[in-house]
Design an enzyme around this catalytic site. Structure first.
Site, PDB file in Angstrom:
ATOM      1  N   HIS A  30     -13.195   6.633  43.802  1.00 24.28           N
ATOM      2  CA  HIS A  30     -14.594   7.021  43.987  1.00 24.28           C
ATOM      3  C   HIS A  30     -14.742   8.513  43.735  1.00 24.28           C
ATOM      4  CE1 HIS A  30     -18.639   7.154  45.562  1.00 24.28           C
ATOM      5  NE2 HIS A  30     -18.275   8.231  46.247  1.00 24.28           N
ATOM      6  N   ASP A  47      -4.236 -11.405  10.973  1.00 21.47           N
ATOM      7  CA  ASP A  47      -5.474 -11.839  10.308  1.00 21.47           C
ATOM      8  C   ASP A  47      -5.264 -13.028   9.387  1.00 21.47           C
ATOM      9  OD1 ASP A  47      -6.792  -9.793  11.532  1.00 21.47           O
ATOM     10  OD2 ASP A  47      -7.532  -8.836   9.706  1.00 21.47           O
ATOM     11  N   LEU A  83     -22.394  -3.651  12.129  1.00 19.62           N
ATOM     12  CA  LEU A  83     -23.160  -2.846  13.094  1.00 19.62           C
ATOM     13  C   LEU A  83     -22.503  -1.484  13.336  1.00 19.62           C
ATOM     14  CD1 LEU A  83     -24.252  -5.502  15.747  1.00 19.62           C
ATOM     15  CD2 LEU A  83     -25.550  -4.612  13.831  1.00 19.62           C
ATOM     16  N   ARG A  98       0.832  -1.209   0.000  1.00 17.53           N
ATOM     17  CA  ARG A  98       0.000   0.000   0.000  1.00 17.53           C
ATOM     18  C   ARG A  98       0.864   1.255   0.000  1.00 17.53           C
ATOM     19  NH1 ARG A  98      -5.524  -0.486   2.953  1.00 17.53           N
ATOM     20  NH2 ARG A  98      -5.578  -2.671   3.567  1.00 17.53           N
TER      21      ARG A  98
HETATM   22  C1  LIG Z   1     -14.006  -1.863   9.400  1.00 14.57           C
HETATM   23  C2  LIG Z   1     -13.043  -2.571  10.323  1.00 14.57           C
HETATM   24  C3  LIG Z   1     -12.996  -2.215  11.679  1.00 14.57           C
HETATM   25  C4  LIG Z   1     -12.117  -2.865  12.550  1.00 14.57           C
HETATM   26  N1  LIG Z   1     -12.084  -2.495  13.857  1.00 14.57           N
HETATM   27  C5  LIG Z   1     -11.218  -3.112  14.716  1.00 14.57           C
HETATM   28  C6  LIG Z   1     -11.147  -2.735  16.086  1.00 14.57           C
HETATM   29  O1  LIG Z   1     -11.881  -1.890  16.544  1.00 14.57           O
HETATM   30  N2  LIG Z   1     -10.236  -3.352  16.878  1.00 14.57           N
HETATM   31  C7  LIG Z   1      -9.394  -4.330  16.386  1.00 14.57           C
HETATM   32  O2  LIG Z   1      -8.574  -4.869  17.142  1.00 14.57           O
HETATM   33  N3  LIG Z   1      -9.457  -4.712  15.111  1.00 14.57           N
HETATM   34  C8  LIG Z   1     -10.341  -4.125  14.256  1.00 14.57           C
HETATM   35  N4  LIG Z   1     -10.400  -4.519  12.947  1.00 14.57           N
HETATM   36  C9  LIG Z   1      -9.532  -5.622  12.511  1.00 14.57           C
HETATM   37  C10 LIG Z   1      -8.096  -5.143  12.329  1.00 14.57           C
HETATM   38  O3  LIG Z   1      -8.059  -4.098  11.387  1.00 14.57           O
HETATM   39  C11 LIG Z   1      -7.247  -6.309  11.847  1.00 14.57           C
HETATM   40  O4  LIG Z   1      -7.402  -7.387  12.737  1.00 14.57           O
HETATM   41  C12 LIG Z   1      -5.784  -5.906  11.780  1.00 14.57           C
HETATM   42  O5  LIG Z   1      -5.594  -4.868  10.849  1.00 14.57           O
HETATM   43  C13 LIG Z   1      -4.932  -7.127  11.352  1.00 14.57           C
HETATM   44  O6  LIG Z   1      -3.609  -6.734  11.295  1.00 14.57           O
HETATM   45  P1  LIG Z   1      -2.568  -7.472  10.334  1.00 14.57           P
HETATM   46  O7  LIG Z   1      -1.258  -6.864  10.663  1.00 14.57           O
HETATM   47  O8  LIG Z   1      -2.744  -8.933  10.437  1.00 14.57           O
HETATM   48  O9  LIG Z   1      -3.033  -7.106   8.836  1.00 14.57           O
HETATM   49  P2  LIG Z   1      -3.421  -5.761   8.099  1.00 14.57           P
HETATM   50  O10 LIG Z   1      -3.678  -4.640   9.027  1.00 14.57           O
HETATM   51  O11 LIG Z   1      -4.520  -6.115   7.165  1.00 14.57           O
HETATM   52  O12 LIG Z   1      -2.120  -5.418   7.251  1.00 14.57           O
HETATM   53  C14 LIG Z   1      -1.697  -6.230   6.210  1.00 14.57           C
HETATM   54  C15 LIG Z   1      -0.858  -5.427   5.240  1.00 14.57           C
HETATM   55  O13 LIG Z   1      -0.193  -6.317   4.364  1.00 14.57           O
HETATM   56  C16 LIG Z   1      -0.166  -5.783   3.062  1.00 14.57           C
HETATM   57  N5  LIG Z   1       0.044  -6.863   2.107  1.00 14.57           N
HETATM   58  C17 LIG Z   1      -0.793  -7.895   1.789  1.00 14.57           C
HETATM   59  N6  LIG Z   1      -0.213  -8.734   0.897  1.00 14.57           N
HETATM   60  C18 LIG Z   1       1.011  -8.206   0.639  1.00 14.57           C
HETATM   61  C19 LIG Z   1       2.089  -8.622  -0.197  1.00 14.57           C
HETATM   62  N7  LIG Z   1       2.042  -9.751  -0.900  1.00 14.57           N
HETATM   63  N8  LIG Z   1       3.185  -7.840  -0.251  1.00 14.57           N
HETATM   64  C20 LIG Z   1       3.272  -6.696   0.490  1.00 14.57           C
HETATM   65  N9  LIG Z   1       2.292  -6.278   1.298  1.00 14.57           N
HETATM   66  C21 LIG Z   1       1.186  -7.030   1.392  1.00 14.57           C
HETATM   67  C22 LIG Z   1      -1.537  -5.111   2.957  1.00 14.57           C
HETATM   68  O14 LIG Z   1      -1.523  -4.140   1.943  1.00 14.57           O
HETATM   69  C23 LIG Z   1      -1.700  -4.509   4.356  1.00 14.57           C
HETATM   70  O15 LIG Z   1      -1.196  -3.199   4.395  1.00 14.57           O
HETATM   71  C24 LIG Z   1     -11.262  -3.888  12.046  1.00 14.57           C
HETATM   72  C25 LIG Z   1     -11.301  -4.238  10.689  1.00 14.57           C
HETATM   73  C26 LIG Z   1     -12.178  -3.597   9.841  1.00 14.57           C
HETATM   74  C27 LIG Z   1     -12.202  -3.994   8.384  1.00 14.57           C
END
Ligand SMILES: Cc1cc2nc3c(=O)[nH]c(=O)nc-3n(C[C@H](O)[C@H](O)[C@H](O)COP(=O)(O)OP(=O)(O)OC[C@H]3O[C@@H](n4cnc5c(N)ncnc54)[C@H](O)[C@@H]3O)c2cc1C
Length: 488
Positions: free
Chosen positions: A461, A322, A193, A39
């Site tokens: 409190h 994730d 939600l 990104r």
């Molecule tokens: C609308 C929404 C609300 C949310 N609210 C919450 C919340 O309140 N609290 C909470 O804990 N979680 C929340 N989440 C979930 C949270 O965003 C994810 O659990 C978290 O971002 C996961 O982190 P990550 O590091 O695994 O992946 P991500 O944050 O998804 O980051 C992955 C990165 O890897 C990059 N990527 C993918 N493939 C490649 C590749 N081949 N080469 C190079 N780069 C690559 C992507 O572009 C991305 O930037 C929410 C999610 C959504 C969609």
């Protein structure tokens, strides 16, 4: 083959919360580290189109809704001119904030001497990854360990093609710079939600279409039905036991959605201006070319050593966040990142975190938050339990705060304790500050504290947290079990 431009101890693919935490931990531990993200901005889904935009817009839209409700504010002596909403300005402010936070990620990585590459990473060999931009041939980096933190993507629904105009993903919904008159959402989970609340707050007519008979399947059933009543009282319409079959745009650019009532098996038409698809997320491995090194998606789901976050086939490849099984939450990604790096440094000193019961918050108003067992889980697991429920209307601090909207729903905190030893098993809260209150509940559940332990602690409190202590006291006094054994 393209030349290798650099060799690292650790290469982190993806710079969301998981990748960022992994890269900084690795570098702090003295490992030569690089990070790559496809990104334009760092921060992943979390920062760019997940938690940060959703929580920002929830807060702003709620503020706007409160300003519409003059009576509440005027009771406290404040007089206001009519509030107007400018969605373009709200989106511009949000974009600026995301860019600013993206730069914080970047400067933190540079502070820790992490090399950051922009581009898409794909495997060439188990230790070599190509980094390419815009599909053009890139360069190769080699690493002893590779952390896969590539995140997740939304699950699509057959017959409901996402065009990001009328049928949209959560990412697009969170960047809309206008207020659709009728906004419908397929899926009544947390993400659906929260986004429903945003558009309801700013004046859309919001409908949630959910194929199950209840919203938020992982919530305690009392909390789930309270949440539904709360959101209904705020104007959100629920179509439960209802399945979306297809969505088509007509000549007037209106969206005609065909719905199936699962109980009667009859179909009916539903019209809206925007339909958001929010039926779940799946691990994102699409760009990594894992088949090149003989891996399948299954290897990331089933064949992982959770203690070291390592693939069984290639222990030097460590998926986190994730992309792994389990709840998709930023805190899980961060904890797995720490564990993955610990396992590289020394397999002996890996700390285990309690992922079984992560804290959950639905950031509607008032907020809904929970940690630990739900009542359904306690019953299904045959665990004898006692319940304590305290209403915030009896809490002094609560009564000194600005009055909340009259939602006809009493704010409460409910505590489940194990009847055998009074261990706190689950805490469920409705309150505007539930996210903050949940921290102490989460600590009690993770550390295995008893209601007795909680009652020994002095709470400030007046404070909202006193209701946690009160609920713990009530749970101890709940004479459900004849065999209470208080641990000292
Ligand atoms: C609308 C929404 C609300 C949310 N609210 C919450 C919340 O309140 N609290 C909470 O804990 N979680 C929340 N989440 C979930 C949270 O965003 C994810 O659990 C978290 O971002 C996961 O982190 P990550 O590091 O695994 O992946 P991500 O944050 O998804 O980051 C992955 C990165 O890897 C990059 N990527 C993918 N493939 C490649 C590749 N081949 N080469 C190079 N780069 C690559 C992507 O572009 C991305 O930037 C929410 C999610 C959504 C969609």
């Amino acid at each position: 083959m393209t030349d290798i431009v650099a060799v690292y101890d650790v290469l982190v693919v993806g710079c969301g919360p998981g990748g960022f935490a992994a890269a900084t931990h690795a570098s702090q531990a003295g490992l030569h580290t690089a990070c790559v993200d496809r990104r334009a901005s760092l921060g992943g889904t979390y920062l760019v189109d997940g938690a940060v935009p959703s929580k920002t817009l929830l807060d702003e839209s709620y503020f706007y809704r409160l300003l519409q409700q003059h009576k509440l504010v005027e009771q406290r002596g404040v007089r206001l001119p009519p509030a107007r909403l400018n969605m373009q300005a709200a989106q511009a402010g949000l974009k600026q904030n995301i860019e600013r936070l993206g730069k914080v990620y970047k400067s933190e990585l540079s502070k820790y001497n992490v090399t950051v590459y922009k581009g898409t990473a794909s495997f060439k060999t188990p230790h070599r990854v190509e980094i390419a931009q815009h599909g053009e041939g890139g360069f190769i980096v080699e690493a002893k360990y590779i952390i896969v933190a590539t995140g997740s993507a939304i699950v699509q629904c057959p017959g409901v093609a996402i065009d990001e105009t009328r049928v949209v993903s959560s990412s697009k919904a969170l960047s809309l710079d206008y207020v659709p008159p009728r906004f419908s959402i397929m899926g009544g989970g947390t993400i659906g939600l929260e986004i429903a609340c945003i558009f309801n707050n700013i004046g859309s007519r919001v409908t949630i279409i959910e194929s199950q008979s209840e919203i938020c399947q992982n919530m305690d059933s009392e909390l789930a039905s309270a949440t539904k009543r709360l959101l209904q009282s705020q104007g959100i319409v629920f179509l439960l036991d209802t399945r979306v079959q297809c969505a088509e745009r007509d000549a007037a650019a209106q969206l005609n959605v065909t719905l199936l009532d699962k109980r009667s098996q009859e179909t009916f038409a539903h019209q809206c201006d925007v339909l958001m698809v929010s039926i779940g997320r799946r691990p994102l491995l699409q760009h990594l070319n894992i088949s090149k090194i003989g891996l399948s998606e299954q290897d990331f789901v089933e064949n992982v050593d959770e203690q070291t976050q390592s693939l069984l086939k290639f222990p030097h490849i460590k998926p986190i966040g994730d992309v792994t099984l389990g709840p998709m939450l930023a805190l899980k990604a961060e904890q797995q990142a720490a564990r993955a790096i610990q396992s590289i440094l020394s397999a002996d000193s890996i700390e285990t975190s309690n992922f079984n019961f992560p804290p959950n918050v639905l950031y509607c108003q008032p907020q809904i938050a929970w940690v630990g067992y739900t009542e359904q889980q306690l019953v299904a697991s045959h665990i004898p339990y006692q319940t304590g429920k305290a209403f915030f209307s009896q809490n002094i601090r609560y009564n000194t705060l600005m009055p909340q909207e009259d939602t006809a729903l009493p704010a409460f905190i409910k505590v489940f304790v194990d009847s055998r030893d009074l261990k706190i098993l689950g805490v469920h809260i409705i309150n505007s500050d539930a996210n903050e209150l949940l921290s102490q509940a989460s600590m009690a559940v993770s550390l295995g504290l008893t209601a007795h332990d909680v009652c020994k602690v002095a709470f400030p409190h007046p404070s909202l947290s006193e209701s946690f202590k009160q609920a713990a006291q009530l749970a101890m006094a709940d004479a459900g079990s004849p065999s209470i054994n208080i641990r000292e």
